[in-house]
Scaffold this active site. Structure first.
Site, mmCIF file in Angstrom:
data_model
loop_
_atom_site.group_PDB
_atom_site.id
_atom_site.type_symbol
_atom_site.label_atom_id
_atom_site.label_comp_id
_atom_site.label_asym_id
_atom_site.label_seq_id
_atom_site.Cartn_x
_atom_site.Cartn_y
_atom_site.Cartn_z
ATOM 1 N N SER A 119 0.838 -1.203 0.000
ATOM 2 C CA SER A 119 0.000 0.000 0.000
ATOM 3 C C SER A 119 0.877 1.259 0.000
ATOM 4 O O SER A 119 1.787 1.391 0.816
ATOM 5 C CB SER A 119 -0.889 -0.029 1.246
ATOM 6 O OG SER A 119 -1.648 1.133 1.268
ATOM 7 N N GLY A 120 0.602 2.149 -0.918
ATOM 8 C CA GLY A 120 1.350 3.405 -1.013
ATOM 9 C C GLY A 120 2.583 3.301 -1.889
ATOM 10 O O GLY A 120 3.330 4.263 -2.041
ATOM 11 N N THR A 161 -1.597 2.625 -8.094
ATOM 12 C CA THR A 161 -2.681 3.352 -8.773
ATOM 13 C C THR A 161 -2.105 4.409 -9.711
ATOM 14 O O THR A 161 -2.569 4.554 -10.846
ATOM 15 C CB THR A 161 -3.608 3.989 -7.717
ATOM 16 O OG1 THR A 161 -4.095 2.941 -6.894
ATOM 17 C CG2 THR A 161 -4.769 4.703 -8.366
ATOM 18 N N ASN A 167 -1.199 5.480 3.157
ATOM 19 C CA ASN A 167 -1.361 6.152 1.865
ATOM 20 C C ASN A 167 -2.555 7.107 1.939
ATOM 21 O O ASN A 167 -3.639 6.707 2.357
ATOM 22 C CB ASN A 167 -1.614 5.069 0.792
ATOM 23 C CG ASN A 167 -1.727 5.650 -0.605
ATOM 24 O OD1 ASN A 167 -1.677 6.871 -0.780
ATOM 25 N ND2 ASN A 167 -1.886 4.783 -1.576
ATOM 26 N N SER A 206 -5.407 5.732 -0.596
ATOM 27 C CA SER A 206 -5.293 4.283 -0.686
ATOM 28 C C SER A 206 -6.532 3.668 -1.342
ATOM 29 O O SER A 206 -7.669 3.995 -0.997
ATOM 30 C CB SER A 206 -5.114 3.731 0.731
ATOM 31 O OG SER A 206 -4.930 2.347 0.649
ATOM 32 N N SER A 207 -6.269 2.754 -2.291
ATOM 33 C CA SER A 207 -7.402 2.083 -2.954
ATOM 34 C C SER A 207 -7.970 1.082 -1.974
ATOM 35 O O SER A 207 -7.239 0.225 -1.476
ATOM 36 C CB SER A 207 -6.922 1.343 -4.195
ATOM 37 O OG SER A 207 -6.124 2.183 -4.982
ATOM 38 N N GLY A 234 -2.675 -3.089 -2.244
ATOM 39 C CA GLY A 234 -1.380 -3.717 -1.989
ATOM 40 C C GLY A 234 -1.371 -4.486 -0.678
ATOM 41 O O GLY A 234 -2.264 -4.343 0.163
ATOM 42 N N GLU A 293 -0.864 -5.365 2.920
ATOM 43 C CA GLU A 293 -0.818 -4.418 4.029
ATOM 44 C C GLU A 293 -0.788 -5.095 5.391
ATOM 45 O O GLU A 293 -1.419 -6.123 5.606
ATOM 46 C CB GLU A 293 -1.937 -3.377 3.929
ATOM 47 C CG GLU A 293 -3.316 -3.905 3.830
ATOM 48 C CD GLU A 293 -4.327 -2.813 3.472
ATOM 49 O OE1 GLU A 293 -3.957 -1.808 2.835
ATOM 50 O OE2 GLU A 293 -5.501 -2.976 3.826
HETATM 51 N N1 LIG Z 1 5.176 8.142 -10.126
HETATM 52 C C1 LIG Z 1 4.844 8.944 -9.122
HETATM 53 N N2 LIG Z 1 5.173 10.239 -9.146
HETATM 54 C C2 LIG Z 1 4.834 11.044 -8.135
HETATM 55 N N3 LIG Z 1 4.150 10.637 -7.043
HETATM 56 C C3 LIG Z 1 3.795 9.350 -6.943
HETATM 57 C C4 LIG Z 1 4.102 8.429 -7.985
HETATM 58 N N4 LIG Z 1 3.630 7.243 -7.622
HETATM 59 C C5 LIG Z 1 3.010 7.408 -6.421
HETATM 60 N N5 LIG Z 1 3.120 8.671 -6.010
HETATM 61 C C6 LIG Z 1 2.599 9.245 -4.756
HETATM 62 O O1 LIG Z 1 2.339 8.206 -3.890
HETATM 63 C C7 LIG Z 1 0.980 8.193 -3.466
HETATM 64 C C8 LIG Z 1 0.492 6.764 -3.320
HETATM 65 O O2 LIG Z 1 0.450 6.144 -4.561
HETATM 66 P P1 LIG Z 1 -0.700 5.163 -4.967
HETATM 67 O O3 LIG Z 1 -2.000 5.642 -4.501
HETATM 68 O O4 LIG Z 1 -0.527 4.883 -6.403
HETATM 69 O O5 LIG Z 1 -0.350 3.904 -4.124
HETATM 70 P P2 LIG Z 1 -0.975 2.469 -4.221
HETATM 71 O O6 LIG Z 1 0.142 1.536 -4.490
HETATM 72 O O7 LIG Z 1 -2.059 2.472 -5.173
HETATM 73 O O8 LIG Z 1 -1.501 2.236 -2.780
HETATM 74 P P3 LIG Z 1 -2.776 1.430 -2.273
HETATM 75 O O9 LIG Z 1 -2.458 0.011 -2.363
HETATM 76 O O10 LIG Z 1 -2.959 1.909 -0.910
HETATM 77 O O11 LIG Z 1 -3.864 1.836 -3.175
HETATM 78 C C9 LIG Z 1 0.244 8.933 -4.526
HETATM 79 O O12 LIG Z 1 -0.887 9.557 -4.012
HETATM 80 C C10 LIG Z 1 1.285 9.956 -4.969
HETATM 81 O O13 LIG Z 1 1.287 11.068 -4.098
HETATM 82 MG MG LIG Z 2 -4.051 2.310 -5.092
#
Ligand SMILES: Nc1ncnc2c1ncn2[C@@H]1O[C@H](COP(=O)(O)OP(=O)(O)OP(=O)(O)O)[C@@H](O)[C@H]1O
Ligand SMILES: [Mg+2]
Length: 1045
Positions: A107-108, A112, A157, A160-161, A383, A385
């Site tokens: 997660s994070g 996404t 996050n 977070s999804s 992800g 967690e």
């Molecule tokens: N390529 C990137 N460039 C800039 N910031 C990023 C990038 N990837 C992720 N982030 C930052 O990290 C945060 C978390 O990313 P994201 O929501 O994609 O995580 P996740 O893997 O989907 O988590 P979860 O499993 O909780 O959904 C985003 O809100 C953003 O601020």
């Molecule tokens: Mg996500």
């Protein structure tokens, strides 16, 4: 073999871990950190992309970057997520291979974000056009909607999804997107009613409260203050860097683009508001359902539910079994439980409805659905967690991640090694951890944790979370990845890190401690039927749709499948789906726990690279081959690189590939021949082949162009030649006709020229002789003026014509002069004279060329009253006896029938009658009204005889006709004729001109005959009785006719 790639040139660290030397966990970490510190967040392991979350925006996703990576070889540029997206898209478009992008990480870690980057890259490089752009927009805009309703701030996050998402994007044969289908996996609905400390509820609640207008809030019966709602956490209501109000506008806009109608959006917001209201309903033991709760009332109003119905549903629970209905009263705790269950169900069903609704908008149209599509699936699932308190949801989420790891192992590690063995390639086995055993612990149908949970849920008797744990303790005690204090496995008896109401699983990514509390409940996922029936009764279209089981007509006593069972089934389907596609991996890594940029916590990253099996991945890759392909397609793709294989290779494909590689002098250690495939060890070799192919294709294109141009020129030349023959034939055929035409034209031109010359000559002549002509003309006109004839119209003289050329003008002038002279003459007439001439004219019409006497009368004026009857006293009496003014008074001879002798009579003519009177006495002898007169007869000769012939039967006819003679015959007859014509009845008196006519005397008709002879009394005519019936008048010979006026 020198290959120039920017992947290798100017690279920070090593771009592809396969090339790392020496390969250790430390060097791996060091390389990642080095690159991360230089903003290089992407690194390859062969074709797998490792992505480190930078936690800040980097300028590496611009349209220029998209262009840079577009249509470029995967290893050509420095590692980037766009390179993977481009590779996947091109392989889908050009090689017709369905793709899936598998994004994993905790997660994070940035899953996404990565999925959105892939989608936006594909949208940027695929086809354009109005329809395609609309599809793209809808696909992209589905993200903000789903994130608003399905994402929340967690401690790990801020976005977070809280649901799993798999999106299939469908493309046509050109690679243009046609639409898509989204599948969702288990929304973490417990969050709706309760959030762990430091976390928030789903974004939409906060967005609605801060972003909507006062008016909307009023309509939804909401207050802007987050603190007023029990379901919303207060301590983290505001998240730095998250603008809820702005995001709300984005969501509304996105909903519009996706195709939500205004009333649908309103319904959705009503449901969100209803959930908030639901959270505020309070139950007290004594007055739980007395209807005074304001929130319940407002919620019922919002959803169109009768308040009493909902109150009852919160007060009683009806259980139906074997046609029996039993109602039990709910206590306060049960009522709260029912309330929360309803809130969770409402929200999760709304979320599923949103997905269905979006799918309705983005689905491939029916017309296109019939043809086969290429599909690219993008998986972005929650992800792995580990929280302080992990419950059923975390268990499910982590199970899903185990499955994904499993598929990764399946396809990259195990599959790869198995393939080498299958293909007979020399291979030393690489050890790796296979998590199939953990998957089995969870999903085994007989003794897996999920199966145990289901068994417990369905079991009759008292079922609690504790009985479930007991069961696990018995069944799973021996499993090496299962740990529980009270399990039969005595080694955990003294493990104080394991509370009694928990069990622990050693996941591939680490140990996770799960509290069993509410496992049974969440797995059952039951909503009291009373509540679903109450919802079904709502006068709200959307609510009704969401609770179909509440329809009393469709009561289903069967238990619905448990949440765990459903999830397992849908994950199974997903895995099956992914296995049919070509996988592309993005492995997201979280560099630190603080969501901070520039921080690289080594221990955290080391942990992730261990459990993700990245080291093993590199080892397998390094020991193995970067690229493999069956011989046929390989030969087909590269055969143009060797003269022996181009354009056709007749032998077996494998031999063709051997000839090809030998010819290209590829070092032997760079490839191996498998049973059905060629294996290429190094990506650079593949790139070398690709580069050569590209060059060769350019040469071939030049060759094709050359041949085509040559062919085009030759065809053009042949066509020209053929055309020339046709043109020449036609030319010859028409040249003769053309010559004749030219001659004719020449003749005409010559004639025209002669005419022009003649005109010039005449003009010159006239120019010279003009003066003499003018002189002659002047002389002519002066002469004419001096010799003008008199103004008398009867003057016939006219000067002689002096010059022949004036002949026409001379005659015309004579005519013009005569007409003018006559006009002048006429213009002097007085009215009386005009009347006289009119009479003369009439006389001419009556007698000219008919009676020989007429010419002699022309010069005699018509006097009318020859006797001056008005003035002469002698006729006074006669005059007074007349009925009208006298028009003519003269003395005439009345011819006696007996002897032909005449006796003098006064002849009077008035407008109405003719009167004959005695010349001496003036006594009226006869009076004839003009209307009794039938006609007048005269001879053609010079005599003055005339007969007045009366109409038979009239009063005047009694005495018979009158035969008279007058010197003024012409005048008398003309006047008589005029008066007759002027009478009221317009009856003209006919004038018969004949040398023989009958006269009706008293009793007999006597013929009067005119003969020419020499009468006795000189020049006068004489009448003589020949017999009873004949009077003969001798008239002297006709004198010559005088000229007519
Ligand atoms: N390529 C990137 N460039 C800039 N910031 C990023 C990038 N990837 C992720 N982030 C930052 O990290 C945060 C978390 O990313 P994201 O929501 O994609 O995580 P996740 O893997 O989907 O988590 P979860 O499993 O909780 O959904 C985003 O809100 C953003 O601020
Ligand atoms: Mg996500």
């Amino acid at each position: 073999m020198e290959v120039k790639t920017s992947l290798l040139d100017n690279m920070i660290g090593v771009g592809d871990m396969v090339l790392l030397e020496p390969l250790t966990e430390d060097s791996f970490l060091e390389n990642l950190k080095n690159r991360f510190d230089h903003n290089e967040i992407y690194t390859y392991i062969g074709s797998v992309v490792i992505s480190l979350n930078p936690y800040r925006s980097l300028p590496i996703y611009t349209p220029e970057k998209v262009e840079e990576y577009r249509n470029r070889n995967f290893y050509e540029l420095s590692p980037h997520i766009f390179a993977l997206a481009d590779e996947a898209y091109r392989s889908l478009r050009d090689q017709d291979k369905d793709q899936c992008i598998l994004i994993t990480g905790e997660s994070g870690a940035g899953k996404t974000e990565a999925s959105k980057l892939v989608m936006s890259y594909v949208a940027a490089v695929c086809g354009k056009g109005q329809e395609v752009n609309k599809v793209k927009e809808q696909l992209l805009q589905s993200n903000p909607v789903l994130e608003a309703f399905g994402n929340a701030k967690t401690v790990r996050n801020d976005n977070s999804s809280r649901f799993g998402k798999y999106m299939d994007i469908e493309f046509d044969f050109k690679g243009d997107p046609l639409g898509g289908v989204i599948s969702n996996y288990l929304l973490e609905k417990s969050r709706v009613v309760k959030q762990p400390r430091g976390e928030r509820n789903f974004h939409i609640f906060y967005q609605l409260l801060s972003g909507s207008s006062d008016d909307t809030l009023k309509k939804l019966k909401l207050d802007r203050d987050v603190g007023k709602y029990n379901y919303l956490s207060l301590d983290s209501a505001v998240v730095s860097g998250l603008d809820d109000a702005a995001n709300f506008r984005t969501v509304r806009n996105a909903m519009q683009i996706v195709g939500f109608m205004e009333d649908e959006m309103q319904s959705v917001l009503e449901l969100v508001a209803a959930v908030l209201k639901l959270g505020n309903i309070e139950f007290k033991p004594e007055s739980r359902c007395n209807g005074i709760d304001e929130n319940l009332k407002e919620m019922c109003e919002l959803l169109g539910i009768e308040q009493s119905v909902l109150e009852r549903a919160f007060s009683y629970r009806t259980v139906e079994a074997k046609m029996e209905k039993v109602s039990t009263t709910l206590n306060v705790a049960q009522a709260y439980y029912a309330r929360d269950a309803l809130a969770k169900n409402l929200y999760s069903r709304l979320f599923s409805w949103l997905i269905t609704r979006i799918n309705g908008s983005i689905k491939v149209s029916n017309a296109q659905a019939k043809t086969r599509h290429k599909v690219m699936g993008v998986l972005d699932i929650y992800g792995f967690e580990i929280f302080e308190d992990n419950s059923f949801e975390q268990f499910i989420i982590n199970y899903c991640n185990e499955k994904l790891q499993q598929i990764f192992i399946e396809l990259t590690l195990r599959e790869e090694q198995e393939e080498y063995i299958r293909e007979g390639i020399e291979w030393t086995n690489i050890e790796y951890f296979n998590n199939a055993i953990i998957c089995d612990l969870i999903e085994n149908n007989k003794n897996g944790i999920l199966a145990m949970l289901d068994e417990e849920c369905l079991r009759p008797g008292t079922v609690t979370d504790e009985t479930f744990l007991d069961k696990l303790n018995t069944v799973c005690a021996e499993h090496q990845h299962f740990e529980s204090r009270l399990s039969k496995n005595s080694k955990f008896l003294t493990d104080h890190s394991l509370p009694h109401n928990c069990f622990r699983i050693q996941h591939y990514a680490g140990k996770v401690l799960y509290g069993v509390e509410s496992f049974v409940d969440k797995n059952n996922d039951l909503l009291y039927r009373d509540l679903s029936q109450a919802m079904y009764k709502a006068n709200h279209s959307l609510i009704k749709q969401l609770f179909p089981e509440g329809n009393p007509a469709k009561v289903n006593l069967k238990r619905p499948p448990t949440a765990g069972f459903q999830f397992k089934a849908s994950v199974g389907t997903l895995m099956g789906n992914l296995q049919t596609k070509n996988p592309n991996y993005i492995r997201c890594i979280k560099p630190n726990d603080k969501k901070a940029s520039h921080v690289f916590t080594e221990s955290l990253v080391r942990h992730q690279l261990r459990y993700l099996g990245l080291m093993e991945n590199v080892r397998v890759r390094r020991a193995g081959y970067a690229f493999r392909q069956p011989y046929e397609p390989c030969l087909e793709r590269y055969k143009m690189l060797c003269k022996k294989t181009w354009p056709h290779w007749r032998g077996p494909a494998r031999e063709g590939v051997e000839v090809l590689l030998t010819d290209l002098q590829v070092p032997a250690e760079e490839f191996s021949y498998g049973r059905s495939k060629i294996f290429i060890r190094n990506p650079r070799t593949l790139f070398f082949l690709e580069e050569k192919r590209k060059q060769c294709l350019e040469d071939l294109a030049t060759l094709i162009q050359k041949i085509y141009r040559g062919w085009k020129c030759r065809s053009h030349f042949l066509l020209l030649k053929k055309s020339q023959i046709v043109v020449a034939a036609w030319y010859r055929r028409y040249s003769v006709r053309l010559l004749a035409c030219a001659r004719k034209l020449l003749r005409e031109l010559k004639y025209q020229k002669r005419c022009e010359e003649a005109a010039t000559t005449i003009a010159a002549y006239w120019h010279v002789n003009l003066k003499s002509v003018c002189d002659q003309m002047q002389k002519y006109f002066v002469g004419l003026k001096n010799n003008m004839p008199s103004m008398s119209p009867v003057d016939k003289s006219w000067p002689a014509r002096p010059y022949l050329f004036l002949d026409g003008a001379h005659a015309a002038l004579r005519r013009i002069f005569h007409l003018w002279r006559c006009k002048k003459y006429r213009s002097q007439f007085t009215e009386e004279k005009k009347a006289v001439y009119e009479e003369k004219l009439e006389a001419s019409e009556l007698f000219k060329d008919k009676k020989a006497l007429y010419p002699s009368s022309v010069s005699q004026p018509f006097k009318g009253d020859y006797l001056e009857i008005n003035k002469n006293p002698k006729f006074q009496k006669l005059n007074s006896a007349l009925d009208d003014k006298v028009l003519l008074a003269d003395v005439v001879s009345k011819i006696n029938r007996a002897n032909g002798k005449g006796s003098a009579r006064i002849f009077l003519l008035t407008k109405k009658s003719v009167v004959l009177a005695d010349q001496k006495t003036g006594q009226v002898k006869a009076s004839v009204v003009l209307s009794d007169l039938a006609s007048v007869s005269v001879s053609t000769q010079t005599d003055g005889f005339f007969a007045l012939r009366l109409k038979e039967g009239t009063a005047s006819a009694v005495k018979g006709d009158f035969l008279l003679s007058s010197e003024h015959l012409i005048e008398i007859i003309t006047k008589l004729h005029r008066v007759g014509a002027a009478n009221a009845d317009k009856e003209k008196i006919n004038v018969d001109i004949s040398d023989e006519f009958l006269v009706q005397f008293k009793h007999d008709k006597v013929c009067v005959k005119f003969i020419q002879g020499s009468p006795k009394n000189g020049n006068n005519a004489s009448c003589k009785r020949k017999n009873n019936r004949l009077l003969e008048v001798s008239v002297p010979n006709t004198p010559s006719t005088p000229s007519t006026p």
